[in-house]
Design a protein around this motif. Structure first.
Motif, PDB file in Angstrom:
ATOM      1  N   MET A  10      -4.462  -1.847  15.939  1.00 62.23           N
ATOM      2  CA  MET A  10      -4.768  -1.840  14.568  1.00 62.23           C
ATOM      3  C   MET A  10      -5.262  -3.093  14.104  1.00 62.23           C
ATOM      4  O   MET A  10      -4.424  -4.205  14.763  1.00 62.23           O
ATOM      5  CB  MET A  10      -3.676  -1.076  13.758  1.00 62.23           C
ATOM      6  N   GLU A  11      -6.028  -3.209  13.001  1.00 61.46           N
ATOM      7  CA  GLU A  11      -6.047  -4.472  12.310  1.00 61.46           C
ATOM      8  C   GLU A  11      -5.417  -4.552  10.930  1.00 61.46           C
ATOM      9  O   GLU A  11      -5.206  -3.289  10.345  1.00 61.46           O
ATOM     10  CB  GLU A  11      -7.501  -4.848  12.218  1.00 61.46           C
ATOM     11  N   LYS A  12      -5.052  -5.643  10.632  1.00 61.98           N
ATOM     12  CA  LYS A  12      -4.612  -5.696   9.167  1.00 61.98           C
ATOM     13  C   LYS A  12      -5.515  -5.984   8.332  1.00 61.98           C
ATOM     14  O   LYS A  12      -6.378  -6.890   8.516  1.00 61.98           O
ATOM     15  CB  LYS A  12      -3.119  -6.907   9.429  1.00 61.98           C
ATOM     16  N   THR A  13      -5.144  -5.591   6.967  1.00 63.04           N
ATOM     17  CA  THR A  13      -5.956  -5.812   5.646  1.00 63.04           C
ATOM     18  C   THR A  13      -5.072  -5.961   4.645  1.00 63.04           C
ATOM     19  O   THR A  13      -3.968  -5.467   4.544  1.00 63.04           O
ATOM     20  CB  THR A  13      -7.301  -4.749   5.791  1.00 63.04           C
ATOM     21  N   THR A  14      -5.685  -6.348   3.736  1.00 64.97           N
ATOM     22  CA  THR A  14      -4.727  -6.500   2.300  1.00 64.97           C
ATOM     23  C   THR A  14      -5.669  -5.954   1.484  1.00 64.97           C
ATOM     24  O   THR A  14      -6.696  -5.966   1.145  1.00 64.97           O
ATOM     25  CB  THR A  14      -4.524  -8.209   1.808  1.00 64.97           C
ATOM     26  N   LEU A  15      -4.806  -5.114   0.500  1.00 63.25           N
ATOM     27  CA  LEU A  15      -5.344  -4.251  -0.683  1.00 63.25           C
ATOM     28  C   LEU A  15      -4.829  -4.699  -1.854  1.00 63.25           C
ATOM     29  O   LEU A  15      -3.510  -5.029  -1.947  1.00 63.25           O
ATOM     30  CB  LEU A  15      -5.292  -2.958  -0.625  1.00 63.25           C
ATOM     31  N   TYR A  16      -5.787  -4.792  -3.130  1.00 65.54           N
ATOM     32  CA  TYR A  16      -4.838  -5.132  -4.349  1.00 65.54           C
ATOM     33  C   TYR A  16      -5.308  -3.911  -4.976  1.00 65.54           C
ATOM     34  O   TYR A  16      -6.194  -3.377  -5.308  1.00 65.54           O
ATOM     35  CB  TYR A  16      -5.933  -6.478  -4.778  1.00 65.54           C
ATOM     36  N   LEU A  17      -4.066  -3.243  -5.625  1.00 68.06           N
ATOM     37  CA  LEU A  17      -4.257  -2.106  -6.369  1.00 68.06           C
ATOM     38  C   LEU A  17      -3.749  -2.206  -7.603  1.00 68.06           C
ATOM     39  O   LEU A  17      -2.701  -3.139  -7.956  1.00 68.06           O
ATOM     40  CB  LEU A  17      -2.980  -1.038  -5.457  1.00 68.06           C
ATOM     41  N   PRO A  18      -4.257  -1.309  -8.689  1.00 70.59           N
ATOM     42  CA  PRO A  18      -3.649  -1.522 -10.083  1.00 70.59           C
ATOM     43  C   PRO A  18      -2.150  -1.123  -9.867  1.00 70.59           C
ATOM     44  O   PRO A  18      -1.886  -0.197  -9.216  1.00 70.59           O
ATOM     45  CB  PRO A  18      -4.415  -0.480 -10.861  1.00 70.59           C
ATOM     46  N   ARG A  19      -1.518  -1.482 -11.074  1.00 70.68           N
ATOM     47  CA  ARG A  19      -0.132  -1.432 -10.851  1.00 70.68           C
ATOM     48  C   ARG A  19       0.343   0.162 -10.812  1.00 70.68           C
ATOM     49  O   ARG A  19       1.014   0.511  -9.840  1.00 70.68           O
ATOM     50  CB  ARG A  19       0.652  -1.760 -12.109  1.00 70.68           C
ATOM     51  N   ASP A  20      -0.152   1.032 -11.535  1.00 63.89           N
ATOM     52  CA  ASP A  20       0.097   2.516 -11.404  1.00 63.89           C
ATOM     53  C   ASP A  20      -0.279   3.268 -10.349  1.00 63.89           C
ATOM     54  O   ASP A  20       0.469   4.009  -9.724  1.00 63.89           O
ATOM     55  CB  ASP A  20      -0.606   2.993 -12.697  1.00 63.89           C
ATOM     56  N   LEU A  21      -1.490   2.649  -9.657  1.00 62.93           N
ATOM     57  CA  LEU A  21      -1.841   3.284  -8.259  1.00 62.93           C
ATOM     58  C   LEU A  21      -0.823   2.922  -7.197  1.00 62.93           C
ATOM     59  O   LEU A  21      -0.225   3.489  -6.413  1.00 62.93           O
ATOM     60  CB  LEU A  21      -2.981   2.809  -8.015  1.00 62.93           C
ATOM     61  N   HIS A  22      -0.172   1.669  -7.188  1.00 63.44           N
ATOM     62  CA  HIS A  22       0.809   0.941  -6.433  1.00 63.44           C
ATOM     63  C   HIS A  22       1.972   1.837  -6.621  1.00 63.44           C
ATOM     64  O   HIS A  22       2.776   2.194  -5.438  1.00 63.44           O
ATOM     65  CB  HIS A  22       0.804  -0.507  -6.574  1.00 63.44           C
ATOM     66  N   GLN A  23       2.485   2.100  -7.619  1.00 63.96           N
ATOM     67  CA  GLN A  23       3.650   3.032  -8.040  1.00 63.96           C
ATOM     68  C   GLN A  23       3.534   4.435  -7.550  1.00 63.96           C
ATOM     69  O   GLN A  23       4.488   4.790  -6.752  1.00 63.96           O
ATOM     70  CB  GLN A  23       3.806   2.919  -9.564  1.00 63.96           C
ATOM     71  N   ALA A  24       2.433   4.837  -7.700  1.00 63.13           N
ATOM     72  CA  ALA A  24       2.124   5.973  -7.000  1.00 63.13           C
ATOM     73  C   ALA A  24       2.186   6.028  -5.644  1.00 63.13           C
ATOM     74  O   ALA A  24       2.735   7.031  -4.895  1.00 63.13           O
ATOM     75  CB  ALA A  24       0.640   6.833  -7.560  1.00 63.13           C
ATOM     76  N   LEU A  25       1.665   5.144  -5.033  1.00 60.65           N
ATOM     77  CA  LEU A  25       1.786   5.055  -3.455  1.00 60.65           C
ATOM     78  C   LEU A  25       3.338   4.706  -2.963  1.00 60.65           C
ATOM     79  O   LEU A  25       3.752   5.457  -2.088  1.00 60.65           O
ATOM     80  CB  LEU A  25       0.886   3.973  -3.200  1.00 60.65           C
ATOM     81  N   LYS A  26       3.807   3.977  -3.834  1.00 61.57           N
ATOM     82  CA  LYS A  26       5.273   3.819  -3.242  1.00 61.57           C
ATOM     83  C   LYS A  26       6.324   5.238  -3.483  1.00 61.57           C
ATOM     84  O   LYS A  26       7.075   5.458  -2.726  1.00 61.57           O
ATOM     85  CB  LYS A  26       6.011   2.893  -4.156  1.00 61.57           C
ATOM     86  N   GLU A  27       6.001   5.996  -4.550  1.00 61.56           N
ATOM     87  CA  GLU A  27       6.741   7.107  -4.751  1.00 61.56           C
ATOM     88  C   GLU A  27       6.076   8.271  -3.521  1.00 61.56           C
ATOM     89  O   GLU A  27       7.153   9.069  -3.044  1.00 61.56           O
ATOM     90  CB  GLU A  27       6.392   7.816  -6.017  1.00 61.56           C
TER      91      GLU A  27
END
Length: 74
Positions: free
Chosen positions: A1-18
């Motif tokens: 696999m290859e690594k990448t970095t994503l920048y997410l809006p705060r609300d989307l990042h929180q939803a992903l964590k949940e």
């Protein structure tokens, strides 16, 4: 696999964590699944020229490169 970095809006990042906690999956796994579904259903561009037909904007020599670029494989 290859690594990448994503920048997410705060609300989307929180939803992903949940979702990660609720589903017992890593955030990376959820993102991979989402991208796989998105890309599988994405419309591919229609060819403007086929066979002996002619398109002044696209020659036979350029068609392979155009397809790779248009389909994101080059």
């Amino acid at each position: 696999m290859e690594k990448t970095t994503l920048y997410l809006p705060r609300d989307l990042h929180q939803a992903l964590k949940e979702a990660s906690k609720q589903e017992g999956k890593s955030q990376a796994e959820i993102v991979r699944e989402a991208l796989t579904l998105y890309l599988a259903h994405r419309k591919r561009p229609a060819l403007r020229s086929l066979g002996v037909g002619e398109d002044e904007a696209l020659t036979g020599r350029e068609s392979e490169a155009w397809l790779r670029k248009a389909w994101g494989e080059g």
